[in-house]
Design a protein around this motif. Structure first.
Motif, mmCIF file in Angstrom:
data_model
loop_
_atom_site.group_PDB
_atom_site.id
_atom_site.type_symbol
_atom_site.label_atom_id
_atom_site.label_comp_id
_atom_site.label_asym_id
_atom_site.label_seq_id
_atom_site.Cartn_x
_atom_site.Cartn_y
_atom_site.Cartn_z
ATOM 1 N N TRP A 5 48.147 7.404 39.683
ATOM 2 C CA TRP A 5 48.241 6.291 40.623
ATOM 3 C C TRP A 5 47.192 5.222 40.324
ATOM 4 C CZ3 TRP A 5 44.050 4.927 43.521
ATOM 5 C CH2 TRP A 5 43.033 5.865 43.660
ATOM 6 N N GLY A 6 46.073 5.622 39.707
ATOM 7 C CA GLY A 6 45.037 4.653 39.367
ATOM 8 C C GLY A 6 45.490 3.620 38.348
ATOM 9 N N LEU A 7 46.568 3.923 37.605
ATOM 10 C CA LEU A 7 47.086 2.964 36.627
ATOM 11 C C LEU A 7 47.654 1.719 37.297
ATOM 12 C CD1 LEU A 7 48.892 5.371 34.126
ATOM 13 C CD2 LEU A 7 46.689 4.229 33.831
ATOM 14 N N SER A 8 48.026 1.831 38.584
ATOM 15 C CA SER A 8 48.531 0.660 39.301
ATOM 16 C C SER A 8 47.449 -0.395 39.473
ATOM 17 C CB SER A 8 49.094 1.066 40.669
ATOM 18 O OG SER A 8 48.071 1.651 41.467
ATOM 19 N N PHE A 9 46.172 -0.011 39.305
ATOM 20 C CA PHE A 9 45.071 -0.975 39.298
ATOM 21 C C PHE A 9 44.708 -1.391 37.877
ATOM 22 C CE2 PHE A 9 44.593 1.353 43.256
ATOM 23 C CZ PHE A 9 44.336 0.353 44.177
ATOM 24 N N ILE A 10 44.852 -0.459 36.949
ATOM 25 C CA ILE A 10 44.440 -0.740 35.566
ATOM 26 C C ILE A 10 45.399 -1.714 34.885
ATOM 27 C CG2 ILE A 10 44.070 0.296 33.295
ATOM 28 C CD1 ILE A 10 43.097 2.812 34.705
ATOM 29 N N TYR A 11 46.703 -1.540 35.082
ATOM 30 C CA TYR A 11 47.676 -2.421 34.443
ATOM 31 C C TYR A 11 47.490 -3.888 34.838
ATOM 32 C CZ TYR A 11 50.221 1.746 32.872
ATOM 33 O OH TYR A 11 50.572 2.917 32.262
ATOM 34 N N PRO A 12 47.397 -4.195 36.144
ATOM 35 C CA PRO A 12 47.143 -5.605 36.498
ATOM 36 C C PRO A 12 45.816 -6.123 35.954
ATOM 37 C CG PRO A 12 47.957 -4.405 38.403
ATOM 38 C CD PRO A 12 47.655 -3.387 37.346
ATOM 39 N N ALA A 13 44.799 -5.258 35.906
ATOM 40 C CA ALA A 13 43.507 -5.690 35.377
ATOM 41 C C ALA A 13 43.614 -6.070 33.898
ATOM 42 C CB ALA A 13 42.468 -4.583 35.564
ATOM 43 N N ILE A 14 44.398 -5.301 33.150
ATOM 44 C CA ILE A 14 44.593 -5.614 31.726
ATOM 45 C C ILE A 14 45.308 -6.959 31.570
ATOM 46 C CG2 ILE A 14 45.785 -4.903 29.626
ATOM 47 C CD1 ILE A 14 45.320 -1.998 30.476
ATOM 48 N N VAL A 15 46.327 -7.194 32.400
ATOM 49 C CA VAL A 15 47.061 -8.457 32.332
ATOM 50 C C VAL A 15 46.148 -9.629 32.681
ATOM 51 C CG1 VAL A 15 48.957 -9.786 33.327
ATOM 52 C CG2 VAL A 15 49.274 -7.363 32.809
ATOM 53 N N VAL A 73 55.907 -14.502 42.686
ATOM 54 C CA VAL A 73 56.278 -13.810 41.443
ATOM 55 C C VAL A 73 55.236 -12.742 41.114
ATOM 56 C CG1 VAL A 73 56.679 -14.082 38.968
ATOM 57 C CG2 VAL A 73 57.536 -15.801 40.563
ATOM 58 N N GLY A 74 53.959 -13.084 41.271
ATOM 59 C CA GLY A 74 52.908 -12.093 41.051
ATOM 60 C C GLY A 74 52.979 -10.942 42.032
ATOM 61 N N ASN A 75 53.314 -11.249 43.297
ATOM 62 C CA ASN A 75 53.464 -10.190 44.297
ATOM 63 C C ASN A 75 54.583 -9.222 43.911
ATOM 64 O OD1 ASN A 75 51.451 -11.424 45.798
ATOM 65 N ND2 ASN A 75 52.883 -12.498 47.130
ATOM 66 N N ILE A 76 55.691 -9.775 43.409
ATOM 67 C CA ILE A 76 56.823 -8.921 43.022
ATOM 68 C C ILE A 76 56.428 -8.001 41.870
ATOM 69 C CG2 ILE A 76 59.136 -8.935 42.023
ATOM 70 C CD1 ILE A 76 59.634 -11.547 43.554
ATOM 71 N N LEU A 77 55.830 -8.571 40.822
ATOM 72 C CA LEU A 77 55.443 -7.762 39.664
ATOM 73 C C LEU A 77 54.387 -6.727 40.039
ATOM 74 C CD1 LEU A 77 55.269 -10.554 36.912
ATOM 75 C CD2 LEU A 77 57.121 -8.939 37.370
ATOM 76 N N GLY A 78 53.426 -7.142 40.849
ATOM 77 C CA GLY A 78 52.392 -6.191 41.275
ATOM 78 C C GLY A 78 52.957 -5.068 42.116
ATOM 79 N N GLY A 79 53.904 -5.412 43.007
ATOM 80 C CA GLY A 79 54.518 -4.376 43.826
ATOM 81 C C GLY A 79 55.342 -3.388 43.011
ATOM 82 N N LEU A 80 56.043 -3.884 41.995
ATOM 83 C CA LEU A 80 56.837 -2.999 41.144
ATOM 84 C C LEU A 80 55.940 -2.055 40.342
ATOM 85 C CD1 LEU A 80 59.547 -5.497 39.831
ATOM 86 C CD2 LEU A 80 59.818 -3.737 41.586
ATOM 87 N N VAL A 81 54.827 -2.586 39.822
ATOM 88 C CA VAL A 81 53.898 -1.746 39.057
ATOM 89 C C VAL A 81 53.272 -0.689 39.956
ATOM 90 C CG1 VAL A 81 51.717 -1.742 37.785
ATOM 91 C CG2 VAL A 81 53.420 -3.511 37.328
ATOM 92 N N ALA A 82 52.822 -1.111 41.142
ATOM 93 C CA ALA A 82 52.195 -0.152 42.059
ATOM 94 C C ALA A 82 53.186 0.902 42.522
ATOM 95 C CB ALA A 82 51.609 -0.897 43.254
ATOM 96 N N GLY A 83 54.430 0.473 42.797
ATOM 97 C CA GLY A 83 55.430 1.434 43.239
ATOM 98 C C GLY A 83 55.795 2.441 42.171
ATOM 99 N N ALA A 84 55.779 2.018 40.906
ATOM 100 C CA ALA A 84 56.140 2.925 39.811
ATOM 101 C C ALA A 84 55.131 4.046 39.660
ATOM 102 C CB ALA A 84 56.262 2.141 38.509
ATOM 103 N N GLU A 85 53.868 3.795 40.011
ATOM 104 C CA GLU A 85 52.829 4.802 39.842
ATOM 105 C C GLU A 85 52.439 5.498 41.132
ATOM 106 O OE1 GLU A 85 51.835 5.687 36.957
ATOM 107 O OE2 GLU A 85 52.717 4.061 35.780
ATOM 108 N N SER A 86 53.001 5.057 42.270
ATOM 109 C CA SER A 86 52.544 5.584 43.560
ATOM 110 C C SER A 86 52.977 7.027 43.794
ATOM 111 C CB SER A 86 53.081 4.698 44.699
ATOM 112 O OG SER A 86 54.504 4.678 44.672
ATOM 113 N N ASN A 87 54.060 7.462 43.149
ATOM 114 C CA ASN A 87 54.534 8.826 43.364
ATOM 115 C C ASN A 87 53.815 9.852 42.510
ATOM 116 O OD1 ASN A 87 56.472 8.170 45.314
ATOM 117 N ND2 ASN A 87 57.971 7.611 43.744
ATOM 118 N N GLU A 88 53.034 9.402 41.541
ATOM 119 C CA GLU A 88 52.338 10.313 40.646
ATOM 120 C C GLU A 88 50.864 10.417 41.051
ATOM 121 O OE1 GLU A 88 53.915 12.015 38.445
ATOM 122 O OE2 GLU A 88 55.837 10.960 38.663
#
Length: 334
Positions: free
Chosen positions: A29-39, A10-25
Motif C-alpha cells: 500500500w505504501g507504493l500509492s505514495f511512492i508512485y506519485p512521488a516519482i512522477v 485529472v491529477g485527482n483521477i490518476l492519483g485515485g486510480l493509483v491509490a485504489g490499485a494498491e489499497s487492497n494489498e
C-alpha cells in the motif's frame, strides 16, 4: 481558465486510480505514495531543465520593457506637458514591481475579496471532503445490494472528478459569456445542495444512478471552486487598490486561496470526527448535512456581489436599448 484548472481534477483521477490499485494489498500500500512521488520528482527535473526562465532565453524581447528610444520619447512628452514642480504622478514612469504591496486588512476590504474568500472556504470544504472521503463512502455502502472493495470504490469515485472537469469548463464559459462570476457561482452552488441530498438518498439504487448522480454532483460543485481560484482572483486584480501592483494582486490571490485551503483542511477533519467509530449505511449521514449546509452558505456569501452584477446587467441592457433606439431614429430621419 476553466480548461486550465481542469488539470487538478485529472491529477485527482490518476492519483485515485493509483491509490485504489494498491489499497487492497497490505504489503504494497505504501507504493500509492511512492508512485506519485516519482512522477512529481521526474516532472520537476523536466521543468528545471527545459522551462525557459525568461523571454530572452528563447530570443524574445523582455516583457513590459521598451527600447531606449521609446523611453526617451516618453520622457520628452512628459516634460512638455508637465512642469518640474507638478504634483501629478501620472506622468512618472514607474515600475509596477516598485509599487509597495497593500496591507492584509486593506486587501481584505477590497469589494468582493471577503465574499469570495468565504465562499471558496465552503466550496473547497465540499470538494475536498469528496476528494478524500468519497472512496471510503462508496466502500461503506451497498450499491444495488453489492458492496465493492477499496479498489473498485476508488475507480467509481473518479466519476466525481470527471464531472468536475466538464463543470469547470462550462462554468468558465458561462462566466466569460455573461461577465457575472457571482451569479454563475451561486447558481452552481444552489443546484449542488439538492444534488447532495439526492445522491445520498438515491445513489445506492443502482450503479447507473450512483455514477450519474455523482457525475452531475461533481459538475456543479467543482465549477465554482475552479472559477473562484482562477478567473475571480484575476478579475479582482482590476480593482483600483490593486491595479499596477503585482505584490498587491498576489496578496489578494493569497487571501482567497488561503481561505479555500483552510476549508480544504477542515472538511476531511470534520468528516473523520463525525464518522469515527461508526459503521453501516448511516455512517456519513451527518457528513452530508454538513456538506449541504456548506454549499448553501457558499451561495449566500455571494448575494451582495450578485446584486451588483444584476445592476450592471440592467445598466448594460438600458444602454443597448438606448443605442438601438437612437440608431433607429437616425435611419428614420434620413
Amino acid at each position: 481558465m476553466g480548461i486550465w484548472n481542469s488539470h487538478t481534477s485529472v491529477g485527482n483521477i490518476l492519483g485515485g486510480l493509483v491509490a485504489g490499485a494498491e489499497s487492497n494489498e497490505l504489503d504494497t500500500w505504501g507504493l500509492s505514495f511512492i508512485y506519485p512521488a516519482i512522477v512529481i520528482g521526474g516532472l520537476g527535473i523536466v521543468v528545471f531543465l527545459f522551462l525557459p526562465t525568461n523571454p530572452q532565453a528563447v530570443g524574445l524581447p523582455p516583457v513590459n520593457q521598451s527600447t531606449a528610444d521609446e523611453d526617451e520619447e516618453r520622457l520628452i512628452k512628459s516634460l512638455q506637458h508637465h512642469s518640474d514642480d507638478s504634483d501629478d504622478e501620472g506622468a512618472i514612469i514607474r515600475d509596477p514591481n516598485s509599487i509597495p504591496a497593500i496591507s492584509f486588512c486593506k486587501a481584505f476590504r477590497i469589494p468582493g475579496v471577503m465574499e469570495f474568500s468565504i465562499a471558496l472556504f465552503f466550496a473547497k470544504l465540499v470538494c475536498y471532503t469528496f476528494l478524500f472521503c468519497l472512496p471510503d463512502y462508496v466502500h461503506s455502502i451497498k450499491i444495488n445490494g453489492t458492496q465493492y472493495d477499496s479498489q473498485k470504490s476508488a475507480d467509481i469515485a473518479t466519476f466525481y472528478d470527471i464531472g468536475g472537469i466538464i463543470g469547470s469548463i462550462v462554468c468558465g464559459l458561462l462566466a466569460d459569456k455573461t461577465g457575472c462570476n457571482a451569479i454563475v457561482c451561486i447558481v452552481f452552488q444552489i443546484l449542488s445542495v439538492p444534488l447532495l441530498y439526492i445522491y445520498y438518498q438515491f445513489g445506492t439504487i443502482s450503479m447507473s444512478a450512483q455514477l450519474g448522480i455523482m457525475f452531475v454532483l461533481g459538475f456543479f460543485s467543482n465549477g465554482p471552486y475552479a472559477l473562484i481560484t482562477t478567473a475571480v482572483s484575476a478579475d479582482l486584480g482590476t480593482s483600483e487598490a490593486v491595479r499596477g501592483s503585482a505584490q498587491a494582486l498576489a496578496t489578494v490571490s493569497a487571501i482567497i486561496d488561503g481561505s479555500g485551503s483552510i476549508g480544504a483542511t477542515l472538511g476531511p477533519y470534520i468528516t473523520s470526527v463525525l464518522t469515527n467509530h461508526k459503521d453501516g449505511p448511516d455512517k456519513y449521514k451527518n457528513v452530508f448535512y454538513v456538506l449541504e449546509t456548506s454549499a448553501f452558505i457558499a451561495a449566500l456569501c455571494l448575494l451582495r456581489v450578485m446584486f451588483k452584477e444584476i445592476s450592471k446587467l440592467r445598466v448594460r441592457r438600458i444602454r443597448r436599448i438606448t443605442m438601438n433606439s437612437n440608431s433607429g431614429s437616425r435611419r428614420f430621419s434620413d
